[in-house]
Design a protein around this motif. Structure first.
Motif, PDB file in Angstrom:
ATOM      1  N   GLY A   1      63.580 -36.377 -13.140  1.00 51.39           N
ATOM      2  CA  GLY A   1      62.153 -36.093 -13.195  1.00 51.39           C
ATOM      3  C   GLY A   1      61.343 -37.018 -14.067  1.00 51.39           C
ATOM      4  O   GLY A   1      60.144 -36.811 -14.234  1.00 51.39           O
ATOM      5  N   GLN A   2      61.974 -38.036 -14.632  1.00 52.86           N
ATOM      6  CA  GLN A   2      61.238 -38.998 -15.451  1.00 52.86           C
ATOM      7  C   GLN A   2      61.923 -40.354 -15.375  1.00 52.86           C
ATOM      8  O   GLN A   2      63.093 -40.457 -15.025  1.00 52.86           O
ATOM      9  CB  GLN A   2      61.169 -38.529 -16.906  1.00 52.86           C
ATOM     10  CG  GLN A   2      62.519 -38.396 -17.584  1.00 52.86           C
ATOM     11  CD  GLN A   2      62.398 -37.960 -19.030  1.00 52.86           C
ATOM     12  OE1 GLN A   2      61.348 -38.100 -19.645  1.00 52.86           O
ATOM     13  NE2 GLN A   2      63.470 -37.413 -19.597  1.00 52.86           N
ATOM     14  N   VAL A   3      61.163 -41.386 -15.725  1.00 52.07           N
ATOM     15  CA  VAL A   3      61.665 -42.756 -15.657  1.00 52.07           C
ATOM     16  C   VAL A   3      61.865 -43.274 -17.072  1.00 52.07           C
ATOM     17  O   VAL A   3      60.983 -43.144 -17.931  1.00 52.07           O
ATOM     18  CB  VAL A   3      60.678 -43.664 -14.889  1.00 52.07           C
ATOM     19  CG1 VAL A   3      61.148 -45.115 -14.903  1.00 52.07           C
ATOM     20  CG2 VAL A   3      60.514 -43.159 -13.455  1.00 52.07           C
ATOM     21  N   VAL A   4      63.031 -43.867 -17.328  1.00 50.60           N
ATOM     22  CA  VAL A   4      63.369 -44.411 -18.650  1.00 50.60           C
ATOM     23  C   VAL A   4      63.693 -45.896 -18.486  1.00 50.60           C
ATOM     24  O   VAL A   4      64.845 -46.276 -18.263  1.00 50.60           O
ATOM     25  CB  VAL A   4      64.567 -43.673 -19.273  1.00 50.60           C
ATOM     26  CG1 VAL A   4      64.833 -44.175 -20.697  1.00 50.60           C
ATOM     27  CG2 VAL A   4      64.341 -42.163 -19.255  1.00 50.60           C
ATOM     28  N   PRO A   5      62.686 -46.763 -18.586  1.00 50.66           N
ATOM     29  CA  PRO A   5      62.908 -48.194 -18.356  1.00 50.66           C
ATOM     30  C   PRO A   5      63.959 -48.817 -19.274  1.00 50.66           C
ATOM     31  O   PRO A   5      64.624 -49.780 -18.880  1.00 50.66           O
ATOM     32  CB  PRO A   5      61.529 -48.811 -18.609  1.00 50.66           C
ATOM     33  CG  PRO A   5      60.564 -47.699 -18.314  1.00 50.66           C
ATOM     34  CD  PRO A   5      61.257 -46.463 -18.801  1.00 50.66           C
ATOM     35  N   ASP A   6      64.124 -48.276 -20.485  1.00 48.51           N
ATOM     36  CA  ASP A   6      65.104 -48.846 -21.412  1.00 48.51           C
ATOM     37  C   ASP A   6      66.534 -48.719 -20.907  1.00 48.51           C
ATOM     38  O   ASP A   6      67.428 -49.416 -21.409  1.00 48.51           O
ATOM     39  CB  ASP A   6      65.003 -48.170 -22.787  1.00 48.51           C
ATOM     40  CG  ASP A   6      63.764 -48.609 -23.558  1.00 48.51           C
ATOM     41  OD1 ASP A   6      63.143 -49.614 -23.153  1.00 48.51           O
ATOM     42  OD2 ASP A   6      63.411 -47.941 -24.546  1.00 48.51           O
ATOM     43  N   SER A   7      66.755 -47.837 -19.935  1.00 44.17           N
ATOM     44  CA  SER A   7      68.103 -47.656 -19.404  1.00 44.17           C
ATOM     45  C   SER A   7      68.284 -48.320 -18.039  1.00 44.17           C
ATOM     46  O   SER A   7      69.313 -48.154 -17.394  1.00 44.17           O
ATOM     47  CB  SER A   7      68.431 -46.162 -19.290  1.00 44.17           C
ATOM     48  OG  SER A   7      67.594 -45.535 -18.323  1.00 44.17           O
ATOM     49  N   PHE A   8      67.299 -49.091 -17.581  1.00 45.31           N
ATOM     50  CA  PHE A   8      67.406 -49.768 -16.287  1.00 45.31           C
ATOM     51  C   PHE A   8      68.591 -50.742 -16.295  1.00 45.31           C
ATOM     52  O   PHE A   8      68.836 -51.444 -17.280  1.00 45.31           O
ATOM     53  CB  PHE A   8      66.125 -50.549 -15.977  1.00 45.31           C
ATOM     54  CG  PHE A   8      64.989 -49.710 -15.451  1.00 45.31           C
ATOM     55  CD1 PHE A   8      65.057 -48.332 -15.437  1.00 45.31           C
ATOM     56  CD2 PHE A   8      63.827 -50.321 -14.978  1.00 45.31           C
ATOM     57  CE1 PHE A   8      63.997 -47.564 -14.955  1.00 45.31           C
ATOM     58  CE2 PHE A   8      62.772 -49.569 -14.486  1.00 45.31           C
ATOM     59  CZ  PHE A   8      62.855 -48.189 -14.480  1.00 45.31           C
ATOM     60  N   THR A   9      69.287 -50.797 -15.166  1.00 42.72           N
ATOM     61  CA  THR A   9      70.373 -51.762 -14.996  1.00 42.72           C
ATOM     62  C   THR A   9      70.223 -52.593 -13.721  1.00 42.72           C
ATOM     63  O   THR A   9      70.882 -53.624 -13.585  1.00 42.72           O
ATOM     64  CB  THR A   9      71.738 -51.047 -14.939  1.00 42.72           C
ATOM     65  OG1 THR A   9      71.741 -50.105 -13.846  1.00 42.72           O
ATOM     66  CG2 THR A   9      72.037 -50.318 -16.247  1.00 42.72           C
ATOM     67  N   HIS A  10      69.398 -52.130 -12.784  1.00 44.23           N
ATOM     68  CA  HIS A  10      69.279 -52.823 -11.496  1.00 44.23           C
ATOM     69  C   HIS A  10      67.854 -53.240 -11.156  1.00 44.23           C
ATOM     70  O   HIS A  10      67.656 -54.041 -10.250  1.00 44.23           O
ATOM     71  CB  HIS A  10      69.821 -51.937 -10.364  1.00 44.23           C
ATOM     72  CG  HIS A  10      71.307 -51.814 -10.352  1.00 44.23           C
ATOM     73  ND1 HIS A  10      72.008 -51.160 -11.343  1.00 44.23           N
ATOM     74  CD2 HIS A  10      72.226 -52.269  -9.476  1.00 44.23           C
ATOM     75  CE1 HIS A  10      73.307 -51.216 -11.067  1.00 44.23           C
ATOM     76  NE2 HIS A  10      73.461 -51.884  -9.945  1.00 44.23           N
ATOM     77  N   GLY A  11      66.877 -52.694 -11.849  1.00 46.58           N
ATOM     78  CA  GLY A  11      65.494 -53.020 -11.556  1.00 46.58           C
ATOM     79  C   GLY A  11      64.775 -51.901 -10.844  1.00 46.58           C
ATOM     80  O   GLY A  11      65.387 -51.049 -10.199  1.00 46.58           O
ATOM     81  N   SER A  12      63.458 -51.892 -10.971  1.00 47.49           N
ATOM     82  CA  SER A  12      62.646 -50.867 -10.321  1.00 47.49           C
ATOM     83  C   SER A  12      62.566 -51.124  -8.829  1.00 47.49           C
ATOM     84  O   SER A  12      62.932 -52.197  -8.333  1.00 47.49           O
ATOM     85  CB  SER A  12      61.236 -50.864 -10.910  1.00 47.49           C
ATOM     86  OG  SER A  12      60.539 -52.057 -10.535  1.00 47.49           O
ATOM     87  N   ALA A  13      62.056 -50.133  -8.103  1.00 44.54           N
ATOM     88  CA  ALA A  13      61.884 -50.292  -6.657  1.00 44.54           C
ATOM     89  C   ALA A  13      60.979 -51.479  -6.355  1.00 44.54           C
ATOM     90  O   ALA A  13      61.271 -52.291  -5.463  1.00 44.54           O
ATOM     91  CB  ALA A  13      61.300 -49.004  -6.071  1.00 44.54           C
ATOM     92  N   GLU A  14      59.876 -51.586  -7.099  1.00 44.85           N
ATOM     93  CA  GLU A  14      58.948 -52.699  -6.859  1.00 44.85           C
ATOM     94  C   GLU A  14      59.602 -54.040  -7.143  1.00 44.85           C
ATOM     95  O   GLU A  14      59.420 -55.002  -6.386  1.00 44.85           O
ATOM     96  CB  GLU A  14      57.709 -52.526  -7.753  1.00 44.85           C
ATOM     97  CG  GLU A  14      56.580 -53.520  -7.469  1.00 44.85           C
ATOM     98  CD  GLU A  14      56.766 -54.864  -8.156  1.00 44.85           C
ATOM     99  OE1 GLU A  14      56.281 -55.899  -7.633  1.00 44.85           O
ATOM    100  OE2 GLU A  14      57.421 -54.887  -9.215  1.00 44.85           O
TER     101      GLU A  14
END
Length: 290
Positions: free
Chosen positions: A251-264
């Motif tokens: 239910g929320q987005v945590v950019p600091d934990s991204f490993t593959h990139g956002s949809a955009e």
């Protein structure tokens, strides 16, 4: 997608129905496969890390009585023909690119498996999704992932499946060019590789760009894309973006934990490769904007 016009690679190792060649393995239903795959992404686990975790579980689990496995599919069924055609086209495209630089392209082998498989990176189940193992320079795919991609992750279609294969081949390119080693060096030195601007995201987005680059040259060679094919790839890239998966699961987005990139980001870098067809435009590590 008119994929039948492509040359079929001989570098496909079809192990479906062999149950990991006697390696045992954790058995998951289709729902479990999707769940573990998504959880791995949300925890910031790379395919290699997931392999290690699953291998530990397999080593600790008690041995179950051996049962007869599923009958192996026909070696030359349509699914294997499709994979061989896409892999063959990646070989032809990348061979031409390397040859233009005075180099030879060492093509990877693609392993088809069902349920579980042994690789140089350890034992794996279908739960990890498609992955590339740098230890043996092979791509591994359980084709049930494509069903999950369509039914649970919101992507799918033959060109979307081709995109997934080309993305994993992109990791092979990164291995033989030394990019993967540089990211691993950062991790070994204790550096943070996660986050929206981190090395892991840059590595994955470069593989997306390489997949788009492959599609650019394949289209020029065969004119095989049909109406809706490009949209399939974009929908799949969006469905497996870190923000999409996090939003769906927590239910929320945590950019600091991204490993593959956002949809955009994933859609954007695929398009950069597809529209430009120039591998030099895929240097995500030097890019100011991801």
């Amino acid at each position: 997608m008119k994929w039948r016009s492509a040359r079929r690679s001989s570098n496909v190792d079809d192990r479906r129905g062999l149950g990991g060649r006697g390696g045992g393995g954790l058995k998951l239903g289709l729902g479990g496969i999707a769940a573990v795959f998504v959880i791995g992404l949300l925890l910031g686990k790379s395919p290699m890390e997931m392999l290690g975790l699953i291998a530990q579980v397999q080593q600790q689990a008690p041995s179950a009585p051996q049962q007869s496995g599923p009958t192996a599919p026909t070696a030359n069924d349509e699914a294997s023909q499709f994979v061989a055609s896409i892999l063959g086209e990646t070989e032809d495209v990348w061979s031409a690119i390397f040859q233009a630089q005075g180099q030879r392209y060492p093509a990877p082998t693609l392993v088809l498996f069902s349920g579980s498989v042994q690789s140089a990176c350890g034992g794996a189940t279908a739960a990890v999704g498609p992955f590339y193992c740098p230890g043996d320079q092979q791509v591994y795919i359980d084709l049930s992932f494509f069903d999950q991609m369509e039914q649970r992750l919101g992507g799918g279609g033959d060109f979307a499946e081709a995109y997934v294969i080309a993305h994993e081949v992109g990791h092979h390119i990164q291995t033989i060019t030394g990019v993967s080693a540089q990211v691993n060096d950062i991790r070994r030195r204790g550096g943070n590789v996660e986050g929206a601007e981190g090395p892991l995201v840059r590595q994955e987005l470069q593989a997306d760009c390489y997949a788009g680059l492959w599609a650019h040259h394949a289209q020029k060679r065969h004119a095989w894309l049909e109406d809706g094919d490009l949209e399939e790839a974009m929908a799949t890239a969006s469905a497996i973006g870190d923000d999409t998966l996090q939003r769906q699961s927590q239910g929320q987005v945590v950019p600091d934990s991204f490993t593959h990139g956002s949809a955009e980001q994933r859609m954007r870098w695929f398009r950069i490769g597809f529209e430009g067809g120039d591998y030099r435009q895929c240097d995500t590590f030097a890019a100011q904007r991801l």
